[in-house]
Scaffold this motif. Structure first.
Motif, PDB file in Angstrom:
ATOM      1  N   ILE A 249       0.838  -1.197   0.000  1.00  0.00           N
ATOM      2  CA  ILE A 249       0.000   0.000   0.000  1.00  0.00           C
ATOM      3  C   ILE A 249       0.877   1.252   0.000  1.00  0.00           C
ATOM      4  O   ILE A 249       0.635   2.209  -0.741  1.00  0.00           O
ATOM      5  N   ASN A 250       1.915   1.243   0.838  1.00  0.00           N
ATOM      6  CA  ASN A 250       2.806   2.401   0.913  1.00  0.00           C
ATOM      7  C   ASN A 250       3.523   2.638  -0.410  1.00  0.00           C
ATOM      8  O   ASN A 250       3.826   3.783  -0.761  1.00  0.00           O
ATOM      9  N   TYR A 251       3.803   1.556  -1.136  1.00  0.00           N
ATOM     10  CA  TYR A 251       4.472   1.708  -2.437  1.00  0.00           C
ATOM     11  C   TYR A 251       3.589   2.506  -3.399  1.00  0.00           C
ATOM     12  O   TYR A 251       4.059   3.425  -4.081  1.00  0.00           O
ATOM     13  N   ILE A 252       2.302   2.164  -3.454  1.00  0.00           N
ATOM     14  CA  ILE A 252       1.394   2.905  -4.331  1.00  0.00           C
ATOM     15  C   ILE A 252       1.145   4.306  -3.769  1.00  0.00           C
ATOM     16  O   ILE A 252       1.018   5.288  -4.514  1.00  0.00           O
ATOM     17  N   LEU A 253       1.085   4.438  -2.440  1.00  0.00           N
ATOM     18  CA  LEU A 253       0.871   5.751  -1.827  1.00  0.00           C
ATOM     19  C   LEU A 253       1.972   6.732  -2.214  1.00  0.00           C
ATOM     20  O   LEU A 253       1.712   7.924  -2.436  1.00  0.00           O
ATOM     21  N   GLN A 254       3.201   6.262  -2.269  1.00  0.00           N
ATOM     22  CA  GLN A 254       4.304   7.141  -2.665  1.00  0.00           C
ATOM     23  C   GLN A 254       4.079   7.695  -4.060  1.00  0.00           C
ATOM     24  O   GLN A 254       4.384   8.852  -4.333  1.00  0.00           O
ATOM     25  N   ARG A 255       3.558   6.861  -4.945  1.00  0.00           N
ATOM     26  CA  ARG A 255       3.307   7.310  -6.320  1.00  0.00           C
ATOM     27  C   ARG A 255       2.138   8.293  -6.382  1.00  0.00           C
ATOM     28  O   ARG A 255       2.164   9.242  -7.152  1.00  0.00           O
ATOM     29  N   THR A 256       1.079   8.047  -5.576  1.00  0.00           N
ATOM     30  CA  THR A 256      -0.071   8.950  -5.602  1.00  0.00           C
ATOM     31  C   THR A 256       0.260  10.289  -4.944  1.00  0.00           C
ATOM     32  O   THR A 256      -0.182  11.337  -5.410  1.00  0.00           O
ATOM     33  N   LYS A 257       1.027  10.267  -3.848  1.00  0.00           N
ATOM     34  CA  LYS A 257       1.394  11.519  -3.181  1.00  0.00           C
ATOM     35  C   LYS A 257       2.327  12.366  -4.048  1.00  0.00           C
ATOM     36  O   LYS A 257       2.327  13.585  -3.965  1.00  0.00           O
TER      37      LYS A 257
END
Length: 271
Positions: A249-257
């Motif tokens: 989840i954090n991996y995708i969150l980094q891309r969205t942020k």
């Protein structure tokens, strides 16, 4: 890979590999005073090979011939004019190479010296389509699709089917379907693991566009799971049930942020 990208005056881009050419020339010729060639292969080479009775090269010479041919193979994707000579030389039996073979490889190198060491270097040139618009303002849109089907893969009990695709404008540049290697206990967890796969491949494509200095818009990640859209856009208390995939989840969150990826809720029928 030693790739050189040149920006031309007409907004086109040329790919070349001058370092590989320089390496080939330095390996073949001790000095810079040698005769160049205007074609990569002699027109009589194939016919001469039919009556070849020359002695076979020694093991070190055969090894050097293979090395030179391997470097030439790396150039073929951006130098299609070498493809016939390279394919013909590669079809020769390596362990029975003769002085004629090594001379043919050297001729390819002399041809490269004639075409690459004298500016402008030859390579693969990409011309921008007039329909795209001004390259300084038009951004390339990337469309990512990720979908997951729980416990449906026929090969192994408990595994699920996944599918992912990446498109640039109206063209499909990547697609993959298969079995999710991890057994998940919820649809949201499976959707997240599937989304990570497509985002990882998106990073490679975006890096390639950046290397070409092509501006790109934020990629739209189309998902039919509303819970995943919410979790991968903003962490909430719902993630307590997803601790085993929190790293993903954090991996995708980094891309969205970073505004590289935007999660978009899309109906399953439109996926």
């Amino acid at each position: 890979l030693g790739m050189l990208i040149d920006d031309n005056d007409d907004d086109s881009k040329t790919l070349s590999m001058p370092r590989i050419v320089e390496s080939l020339v330095s390996r073949c010729f001790a000095t810079t005073s040698f005769h160049t060639a205007i074609s990569p292969m002699s027109p009589t080479f194939a016919e001469d090979c039919l009556t070849d009775e020359l002695p076979i090269l020694s093991a070190p010479e055969i090894s050097e011939q293979r090395t030179l041919l391997g470097l030439i193979v790396q150039l073929v994707p951006i130098r299609p004019d070498l493809s016939f000579a390279q394919s013909f030389l590669a079809s020769r039996i390596p362990n029975k190479a003769t002085s004629r073979d090594i001379a043919a490889v050297r001729r390819v190198v002399r041809y490269l010296a004639f075409t690459n060491l004298v500016p402008p270097a030859l390579g693969l040139t990409f011309h921008r389509s007039p329909a795209i618009g001004d390259p300084r303002t038009t951004k390339v849109p990337l469309e990512l699709h990720s979908d997951y089907s729980h416990n449906t893969h026929p090969d192994s009990k408990g595994h699920s089917g996944v599918g992912a695709s990446i498109g640039v404008r109206s063209g499909l540049c990547y697609s993959k379907g298969g079995k999710l290697s991890v057994v998940t206990d919820s649809t949201a967890a499976g959707e997240i693991l599937c989304g990570v796969k497509v985002v990882k491949y998106f990073e490679w494509i975006s890096s390639m566009l950046d290397a070409f200095r092509i501006p790109r818009a934020a990629a739209q990640l189309h998902l039919d799971n509303e819970a995943m859209c919410a979790v991968c856009t903003k962490l909430t208390g719902a993630t307590k049930r997803l601790r085993h995939v929190l790293l993903h989840i954090n991996y995708i969150l980094q891309r969205t942020k970073a505004n590289d990826v935007v999660c978009v809720k899309t109906p399953s029928a439109n996926m």
